[in-house]
Write an enzyme that holds these catalytic residues in place. Structure first.
Site, PDB file in Angstrom:
ATOM      1  N   ARG A   1      -6.770 -16.009  26.275  1.00 31.06           N
ATOM      2  CA  ARG A   1      -4.826 -16.861  25.733  1.00 31.06           C
ATOM      3  C   ARG A   1      -4.736 -16.574  24.569  1.00 31.06           C
ATOM      4  NH1 ARG A   1      -3.267 -22.591  28.164  1.00 31.06           N
ATOM      5  NH2 ARG A   1      -5.402 -23.400  26.696  1.00 31.06           N
TER       6      ARG A   1
ATOM      7  N   ARG B   1      -6.772 -21.159  20.540  1.00 27.80           N
ATOM      8  CA  ARG B   1      -6.495 -22.897  20.480  1.00 27.80           C
ATOM      9  C   ARG B   1      -7.866 -23.230  19.976  1.00 27.80           C
ATOM     10  NH1 ARG B   1      -3.080 -25.023  25.078  1.00 27.80           N
ATOM     11  NH2 ARG B   1      -5.129 -26.495  24.686  1.00 27.80           N
TER      12      ARG B   1
ATOM     13  N   ARG C   1     -13.414 -29.701  29.298  1.00 29.90           N
ATOM     14  CA  ARG C   1     -12.248 -29.578  29.844  1.00 29.90           C
ATOM     15  C   ARG C   1     -12.161 -29.951  30.660  1.00 29.90           C
ATOM     16  NH1 ARG C   1      -8.642 -26.097  26.226  1.00 29.90           N
ATOM     17  NH2 ARG C   1      -6.959 -27.770  26.869  1.00 29.90           N
TER      18      ARG C   1
HETATM   19  P1  AMP Z   1      -3.572 -29.620  27.152  1.00 30.87           P
HETATM   20  O1  AMP Z   1      -2.236 -28.468  25.889  1.00 30.87           O
HETATM   21  O2  AMP Z   1      -2.118 -30.451  27.958  1.00 30.87           O
HETATM   22  O3  AMP Z   1      -4.401 -28.372  27.435  1.00 30.87           O
HETATM   23  O4  AMP Z   1      -3.732 -30.534  26.440  1.00 30.87           O
HETATM   24  C1  AMP Z   1      -4.723 -29.872  25.371  1.00 30.87           C
HETATM   25  C2  AMP Z   1      -5.760 -32.068  24.646  1.00 30.87           C
HETATM   26  O5  AMP Z   1      -4.746 -32.870  23.932  1.00 30.87           O
HETATM   27  C3  AMP Z   1      -6.209 -32.043  25.373  1.00 30.87           C
HETATM   28  O6  AMP Z   1      -7.576 -31.289  26.243  1.00 30.87           O
HETATM   29  C4  AMP Z   1      -6.650 -33.206  25.521  1.00 30.87           C
HETATM   30  O7  AMP Z   1      -7.494 -33.770  24.414  1.00 30.87           O
HETATM   31  C5  AMP Z   1      -5.281 -33.561  24.866  1.00 30.87           C
HETATM   32  N1  AMP Z   1      -4.242 -34.241  25.736  1.00 30.87           N
HETATM   33  C6  AMP Z   1      -2.761 -33.599  25.725  1.00 30.87           C
HETATM   34  N2  AMP Z   1      -2.722 -34.409  27.059  1.00 30.87           N
HETATM   35  C7  AMP Z   1      -2.993 -35.219  27.045  1.00 30.87           C
HETATM   36  C8  AMP Z   1      -2.551 -36.783  27.684  1.00 30.87           C
HETATM   37  N3  AMP Z   1      -2.136 -36.991  28.787  1.00 30.87           N
HETATM   38  N4  AMP Z   1      -3.879 -37.619  27.985  1.00 30.87           N
HETATM   39  C9  AMP Z   1      -4.804 -37.635  27.392  1.00 30.87           C
HETATM   40  N5  AMP Z   1      -5.146 -36.454  26.261  1.00 30.87           N
HETATM   41  C10 AMP Z   1      -4.314 -35.989  26.078  1.00 30.87           C
END
Ligand code: AMP
Length: 214
Positions: free
Chosen positions: A123, A155, A166
Site C-alpha cells: 500500500r 503509512r 491491527r
Molecule cells: P484507519 O486509517 O481507519 O485504519 O485508522 C488508523 C488508526 O487510527 C487505527 O489503527 C486506530 O489507531 C486509529 N483509529 C481510526 N479510527 C478509529 C476509531 N473509530 N476508534 C479508535 N481508533 C481509531
C-alpha cells in the site's frame, strides 16, 4: 444515504468509500484520515493519537466519539455520509445510536487476514487521501499521486508487525459490530475480490438494494 463501512484494516474501505462518494455525492468521514492529519499537524489530538496508532491500538472511545459528534453536526453531513473507520467498538456504535444517527446500512467488506497482510505491504498513500497498491492499484507514475502529484509514502502503521496487531484489534473489538448491526437488520456483506473493479461493482450493486430513510 447514511452508510457505515466495516472491514479489517486494508480490506479496501477507503477505496470503496471514494467510489461511493463519487456515485452518491455524500462526504466520507474517515476517522483514520482525521487522526493522521492531526498527527502530521502536531495538534493535541494528533499527539494523543500517535502512540495508539503506531502501536496498532485503538484511540480511546471518548476521544473518537467527541470528534464524530462534531463532524456529523456539521453542514457538510446534513444530506448523508459514509463513515469509514467508525464505529470500531460496541461503545462507539452505541454512542452513534445515542446521537440519533439512524444509518441506512452497514456494509461489511470481507477479506481474509493473509490477503490483507499481502495487500498492506504494497500500500502507498498520499497526503490528499488517495490510496494505491504497487501491484493491484498502481499510480500512473511510480511513487507519485495521480490526483495531486505529491509524493506517495508508506503509512507508519503498515509495517507487518503493526498490521498483525491491527488485525488482532479488529477481530477482538470491531468484528462484534457485525452481530450488533446484523441484529438490527442493517448488515450487508460483500466479499472483497481479487480485482478492485470487481469489488467496486459488487459494492455498488449491494447498495442499490439499500432503502434510505426507512
Ligand atoms: P484507519 O486509517 O481507519 O485504519 O485508522 C488508523 C488508526 O487510527 C487505527 O489503527 C486506530 O489507531 C486509529 N483509529 C481510526 N479510527 C478509529 C476509531 N473509530 N476508534 C479508535 N481508533 C481509531
Amino acid at each position: 444515504m447514511k452508510l457505515i463501512l466495516l472491514g479489517a484494516p486494508g480490506a479496501g474501505k477507503g477505496t470503496q468509500a471514494a467510489n461511493i462518494t463519487a456515485k452518491y455525492n455524500i462526504p466520507v468521514v474517515a476517522t483514520g484520515d482525521i487522526l493522521r492529519a492531526a498527527k502530521s499537524e502536531g495538534t493535541e489530538l494528533g499527539l494523543l493519537a500517535k502512540s495508539y496508532m503506531d502501536a496498532g491500538k485503538l484511540v480511546p472511545d471518548e476521544v473518537i466519539i467527541g470528534l464524530i459528534k462534531e463532524k456529523l453536526a456539521s453542514d457538510s453531513c446534513k444530506n448523508g455520509y459514509i463513515l469509514d473507520g467508525f464505529p470500531r467498538t460496541i461503545p462507539q456504535a452505541e454512542a452513534l445510536d445515542a446521537m440519533g444517527a439512524e444509518v441506512d446500512a452497514v456494509l461489511s467488506l470481507e477479506v481474509a487476514d493473509e490477503k490483507i497482510i499481502e495487500r498492506m505491504s504494497g500500500r502507498r498513500v498520499c497526503k490528499c487521501g488517495a490510496s494505491y497498491h504497487v501491484v493491484y492499484l498502481p499510480s500512473k507514475v511510480d511513487g507519485v499521486c495521480d490526483k495531486c502529484g505529491d509524493a506517495l509514502y508508506i503509512r507508519d502503521d503498515d509495517a507487518e508487525a503493526t498490521v498483525r496487531k491491527r488485525l488482532e484489534t479488529f477481530h477482538a473489538q470491531t468484528e462484534p459490530l457485525k452481530d450488533y448491526y446484523g441484529a438490527k437488520g442493517l448488515l450487508v456483506t460483500v466479499e472483497g475480490r481479487e480485482e478492485v473493479e470487481d469489488t467496486t461493482a459488487a459494492v455498488l450493486a449491494a447498495l442499490e438494494g439499500v432503502e434510505c430513510g426507512k
